[in-house]
Design a protein around this motif. Structure first.
Motif, mmCIF file in Angstrom:
data_model
loop_
_atom_site.group_PDB
_atom_site.id
_atom_site.type_symbol
_atom_site.label_atom_id
_atom_site.label_comp_id
_atom_site.label_asym_id
_atom_site.label_seq_id
_atom_site.Cartn_x
_atom_site.Cartn_y
_atom_site.Cartn_z
ATOM 1 N N TYR A 183 0.839 -1.204 0.000
ATOM 2 C CA TYR A 183 0.000 0.000 0.000
ATOM 3 C C TYR A 183 0.874 1.255 0.000
ATOM 4 C CZ TYR A 183 -3.364 3.463 1.721
ATOM 5 O OH TYR A 183 -4.139 4.583 1.886
ATOM 6 N N PHE A 184 1.922 1.241 0.795
ATOM 7 C CA PHE A 184 2.791 2.403 0.908
ATOM 8 C C PHE A 184 3.763 2.506 -0.263
ATOM 9 C CE2 PHE A 184 1.561 1.092 5.187
ATOM 10 C CZ PHE A 184 0.842 2.222 5.550
ATOM 11 N N LEU A 185 4.215 1.374 -0.773
ATOM 12 C CA LEU A 185 5.125 1.384 -1.916
ATOM 13 C C LEU A 185 4.466 1.944 -3.170
ATOM 14 C CD1 LEU A 185 7.014 -2.024 -1.682
ATOM 15 C CD2 LEU A 185 8.004 0.252 -1.562
ATOM 16 N N PHE A 186 3.161 1.772 -3.270
ATOM 17 C CA PHE A 186 2.437 2.234 -4.443
ATOM 18 C C PHE A 186 1.709 3.543 -4.181
ATOM 19 C CE2 PHE A 186 3.234 -2.184 -5.308
ATOM 20 C CZ PHE A 186 3.606 -2.163 -6.639
ATOM 21 N N GLY A 187 2.301 4.387 -3.353
ATOM 22 C CA GLY A 187 1.772 5.737 -3.119
ATOM 23 C C GLY A 187 0.409 5.744 -2.472
ATOM 24 N N CYS A 188 0.156 4.814 -1.579
ATOM 25 C CA CYS A 188 -1.121 4.706 -0.868
ATOM 26 C C CYS A 188 -2.302 4.566 -1.830
ATOM 27 C CB CYS A 188 -1.321 5.881 0.088
ATOM 28 S SG CYS A 188 -0.072 5.935 1.390
ATOM 29 N N ALA A 189 -2.065 3.874 -2.932
ATOM 30 C CA ALA A 189 -3.138 3.612 -3.899
ATOM 31 C C ALA A 189 -4.092 2.578 -3.299
ATOM 32 C CB ALA A 189 -2.556 3.115 -5.214
ATOM 33 N N PHE B 237 -0.557 -2.520 -13.041
ATOM 34 C CA PHE B 237 0.681 -2.069 -12.419
ATOM 35 C C PHE B 237 1.572 -1.272 -13.366
ATOM 36 C CE2 PHE B 237 -0.613 -5.206 -9.356
ATOM 37 C CZ PHE B 237 -0.135 -4.717 -8.158
ATOM 38 N N GLU B 238 1.163 -1.125 -14.599
ATOM 39 C CA GLU B 238 2.000 -0.488 -15.608
ATOM 40 C C GLU B 238 2.465 0.908 -15.193
ATOM 41 O OE1 GLU B 238 1.855 0.628 -20.357
ATOM 42 O OE2 GLU B 238 0.017 0.039 -19.326
ATOM 43 N N TYR B 239 1.580 1.713 -14.674
ATOM 44 C CA TYR B 239 1.937 3.088 -14.287
ATOM 45 C C TYR B 239 3.088 3.104 -13.284
ATOM 46 C CZ TYR B 239 1.719 7.667 -12.128
ATOM 47 O OH TYR B 239 2.059 8.911 -11.616
ATOM 48 N N PHE B 240 3.041 2.183 -12.315
ATOM 49 C CA PHE B 240 4.042 2.174 -11.246
ATOM 50 C C PHE B 240 5.342 1.469 -11.652
ATOM 51 C CE2 PHE B 240 0.059 2.668 -8.930
ATOM 52 C CZ PHE B 240 0.372 3.762 -8.144
ATOM 53 N N LEU B 241 5.299 0.657 -12.683
ATOM 54 C CA LEU B 241 6.487 -0.095 -13.083
ATOM 55 C C LEU B 241 7.116 0.430 -14.350
ATOM 56 C CD1 LEU B 241 5.272 -3.700 -12.233
ATOM 57 C CD2 LEU B 241 6.792 -2.232 -10.899
ATOM 58 N N LYS B 242 6.586 1.505 -14.868
ATOM 59 C CA LYS B 242 7.161 2.102 -16.074
ATOM 60 C C LYS B 242 8.348 2.965 -15.648
ATOM 61 C CE LYS B 242 4.213 3.305 -19.132
ATOM 62 N NZ LYS B 242 3.165 4.021 -19.842
ATOM 63 N N LEU B 243 9.493 2.685 -16.257
ATOM 64 C CA LEU B 243 10.685 3.490 -15.940
ATOM 65 C C LEU B 243 10.639 4.757 -16.787
ATOM 66 C CD1 LEU B 243 13.449 0.758 -15.745
ATOM 67 C CD2 LEU B 243 12.450 2.043 -13.874
ATOM 68 N N ARG B 244 10.417 5.861 -16.114
ATOM 69 C CA ARG B 244 10.372 7.160 -16.791
ATOM 70 C C ARG B 244 11.607 7.952 -16.384
ATOM 71 N NH1 ARG B 244 5.154 6.099 -14.954
ATOM 72 N NH2 ARG B 244 5.591 7.097 -12.973
ATOM 73 N N HIS B 245 12.207 8.600 -17.348
ATOM 74 C CA HIS B 245 13.413 9.384 -17.060
ATOM 75 C C HIS B 245 13.148 10.842 -17.281
ATOM 76 C CE1 HIS B 245 15.819 5.780 -16.599
ATOM 77 N NE2 HIS B 245 15.180 5.311 -17.665
ATOM 78 N N TRP C 78 -6.500 0.931 -4.528
ATOM 79 C CA TRP C 78 -6.796 -0.252 -5.342
ATOM 80 C C TRP C 78 -5.796 -1.371 -5.083
ATOM 81 C CZ3 TRP C 78 -3.312 -2.245 -8.736
ATOM 82 C CH2 TRP C 78 -2.290 -1.419 -9.181
ATOM 83 N N VAL C 79 -4.550 -1.031 -4.731
ATOM 84 C CA VAL C 79 -3.553 -2.057 -4.421
ATOM 85 C C VAL C 79 -3.942 -2.777 -3.139
ATOM 86 C CG1 VAL C 79 -1.127 -2.474 -3.821
ATOM 87 C CG2 VAL C 79 -1.699 -0.841 -5.613
ATOM 88 N N LYS C 80 -4.343 -2.002 -2.157
ATOM 89 C CA LYS C 80 -4.775 -2.577 -0.875
ATOM 90 C C LYS C 80 -5.980 -3.501 -1.081
ATOM 91 C CE LYS C 80 -6.086 -1.053 3.753
ATOM 92 N NZ LYS C 80 -6.287 0.103 4.611
ATOM 93 N N TYR C 81 -6.949 -3.045 -1.868
ATOM 94 C CA TYR C 81 -8.144 -3.849 -2.124
ATOM 95 C C TYR C 81 -7.818 -5.097 -2.932
ATOM 96 C CZ TYR C 81 -10.797 0.136 -0.374
ATOM 97 O OH TYR C 81 -11.286 1.129 0.409
ATOM 98 N N LEU C 82 -6.911 -4.976 -3.901
ATOM 99 C CA LEU C 82 -6.520 -6.131 -4.712
ATOM 100 C C LEU C 82 -5.875 -7.203 -3.844
ATOM 101 C CD1 LEU C 82 -6.143 -7.500 -7.494
ATOM 102 C CD2 LEU C 82 -3.938 -6.321 -7.623
ATOM 103 N N ILE C 83 -4.955 -6.808 -2.999
ATOM 104 C CA ILE C 83 -4.268 -7.760 -2.118
ATOM 105 C C ILE C 83 -5.268 -8.396 -1.162
ATOM 106 C CG2 ILE C 83 -2.609 -7.912 -0.209
ATOM 107 C CD1 ILE C 83 -0.904 -5.874 -1.847
#
Length: 141
Positions: free
Chosen positions: A70-76, A133-141, A78-83
């Motif tokens: 939950y905290f790693l994904f910016g308190c999203a 999870f794409e938004y959180f795992l996309k490497l943006r520079h 939906w992550v908490k609910y998915l888990i």
């Protein structure tokens, strides 16, 4: 130009480079931690698809490995609910499998149907996982 001004610019440039490097390192470390959680979730869902059941203790292992998600994904939320949903489905599937051992007739048919629904949910969730999870795992520079 005065040597003090040149030194000031040089110090400012070095400070900016350090800040930039630290920022990139943080992004990379955050990616690593997020990717690890993603893999734990994918593995839990895939194991049910492959084995057709939840291994004993797998639900607790899943919770332990995802407890910071939950905290790693910016308190999203939906992550908490998915888990939470995955954990509940894992426990429910274990209950169904335990009841199936002694069930007969219409009760057995009902339990098989419930098991199929849970497994279908897990399979479809696995297929949607990368997109979620794409938004959180996309490497943006």
């Amino acid at each position: 130009m005065d040597s003090a001004v040149i030194i000031s610019f040089l110090i400012a440039f070095i400070a900016w480079r350090e800040w930039s490097t630290n920022r990139q390192r943080l992004k990379f470390e955050l990616f690593d931690r997020r990717h690890e959680v993603y893999l734990v979730i994918a593995e839990a869902l895939a194991n049910v698809g492959v084995e057709g059941k939840v291994r004993p203790g797998a639900e607790f292992d899943f919770l332990r490995k995802t407890n910071k998600a939950y905290f790693l994904f910016g308190c999203a939320s939906w992550v908490k609910y998915l888990i939470d949903d995955i954990y509940k489905k894992m426990v429910n599937l274990q209950r169904i499998e335990a009841e199936l051992e002694s069930a007969e007739g219409p009760q057995r048919k009902q339990l098989v149907q419930e098991s199929r629904e849970v497994k279908n949910w897990m399979e479809s969730t696995l297929h949607e996982l990368e997109e979620k999870f794409e938004y959180f795992l996309k490497l943006r520079h």
